[in-house]
Design a protein around this motif. Structure first.
Motif, mmCIF file in Angstrom:
data_model
loop_
_atom_site.group_PDB
_atom_site.id
_atom_site.type_symbol
_atom_site.label_atom_id
_atom_site.label_comp_id
_atom_site.label_asym_id
_atom_site.label_seq_id
_atom_site.Cartn_x
_atom_site.Cartn_y
_atom_site.Cartn_z
ATOM 1 N N ARG A 35 0.865 -1.192 0.000
ATOM 2 C CA ARG A 35 0.000 0.000 0.000
ATOM 3 C C ARG A 35 0.895 1.233 0.000
ATOM 4 N N THR A 36 0.507 2.246 -0.754
ATOM 5 C CA THR A 36 1.312 3.470 -0.833
ATOM 6 C C THR A 36 0.453 4.699 -0.547
ATOM 7 N N TRP A 37 1.105 5.712 0.028
ATOM 8 C CA TRP A 37 0.499 7.027 0.225
ATOM 9 C C TRP A 37 1.499 8.066 -0.269
ATOM 10 N N GLU A 38 1.003 9.113 -0.887
ATOM 11 C CA GLU A 38 1.904 10.109 -1.469
ATOM 12 C C GLU A 38 1.295 11.501 -1.384
ATOM 13 N N ASP A 64 -6.057 4.302 6.207
ATOM 14 C CA ASP A 64 -6.694 5.003 5.086
ATOM 15 C C ASP A 64 -7.790 5.946 5.575
ATOM 16 N N SER A 67 -6.472 9.005 7.324
ATOM 17 C CA SER A 67 -5.758 9.939 6.458
ATOM 18 C C SER A 67 -6.726 10.780 5.630
ATOM 19 N N LYS A 68 -7.983 10.316 5.526
ATOM 20 C CA LYS A 68 -8.981 11.041 4.735
ATOM 21 C C LYS A 68 -9.907 11.878 5.614
ATOM 22 N N SER A 76 -2.742 11.171 11.615
ATOM 23 C CA SER A 76 -2.828 10.616 10.274
ATOM 24 C C SER A 76 -1.442 10.403 9.700
ATOM 25 N N LEU A 78 -0.604 11.282 6.981
ATOM 26 C CA LEU A 78 -0.302 12.439 6.147
ATOM 27 C C LEU A 78 0.121 13.674 6.936
ATOM 28 N N THR A 86 5.863 8.106 12.028
ATOM 29 C CA THR A 86 4.961 7.298 11.201
ATOM 30 C C THR A 86 4.996 5.839 11.645
#
Length: 242
Positions: A35-38, A64, A67-68, A76, A78, A86
């Protein structure tokens, strides 16, 4: 079962995972384990998972969701200030998910899951962590430049023998494919397709991502080439004299 690797080189980080979760004569399932987050220019986070599928999916879903939902009280992915924080956040989520699942009548061991976390946040260096089912974690170093989770024993020897911190990303991909090919040929519980993600140091955006299917020409070339090279090396070894 599972096999996942996160590897650090001078040029950045490279990740690879298989996609098999169940193995049997008539029971084979495929799920992504990467899984990736950017946030381009600000952070890149990659997470690999192994262990109880319900646990890993619950951890990913919570990360997820949080983070939203910016109004949530929870931290989060992010907005963490560093990769270390993290790793702490993910470790806390792992503990939370397992604690919620365990009272159902089984011990926490039945819900165990481990993770490889890597990436970079602006202002810091690329970093790579191993997160245990207990939620604690360790970071890779010059002495331990890669982490493996899942069925790692068959693919580890080639990583130890051939790894070079100055190797190119192309060579790192080749090295990981050989490691995975050795595992695939030794354990039915690890299977294709394979997912790969590259992150170039200080780019702060995701690099090339690729899925290697069973008929992928490059994967087949590496697999066949490695088999032939091993046979050639074996025949060139001196025989025992009487």
């Amino acid at each position: 079962m599972t096999y996942c690797v996160g590897l650090r080189t001078a040029g950045g980080l490279i990740f690879m995972s298989d996609t098999r979760t169940n193995a049997g004569l008539d029971n084979i399932s495929t799920f992504p384990k990467m899984r990736t987050w950017e946030v381009p220019g600000e952070r890149v986070i990659v997470l690999l998972s192994a262990g109880n599928l319900a646990t890993t999916q619950a951890v990913i879903s919570l990360l997820d969701e949080r983070s939203k939902a910016v109004a949530e009280r929870h931290s989060s992915l992010l907005d963490t200030p560093s990769m270390f924080q993290t790793a702490r956040l993910i470790g806390d989520v792992v503990k939370e998910v397992i604690a919620q699942a365990a009272p159902a009548g089984q011990t926490a061991d039945a819900f165990g899951a481990s993770f490889i976390l890597g990436g970079q946040i602006k202002g810091g260096e690329p970093r790579l962590f191993y997160i245990y089912p207990e939620g604690n974690f360790i970071e890779c170093s010059a002495d331990t430049p890669f982490f493996q989770i899942g069925e790692h024993k068959y693919g580890k020897p080639i990583l130890i023998r051939a790894y070079d911190p100055e190797m190119s990303m192309a060579d790192a991909v080749k090295l990981l494919l050989v490691s995975f090919d050795s595992t695939l040929k030794s354990n039915l519980s690890v299977g294709l397709p394979l997912d790969m993600q590259i992150y170039a140091a200080n780019s702060l955006h995701l690099g090339a991502r690729r899925r290697f299917e069973r008929d992928d020409p490059y994967y087949l070339a590496v697999s066949d080439g490695w088999s032939n090279a091993l046979k050639s090396a074996f025949t060139s070894l001196p025989s025992l004299e009487d």
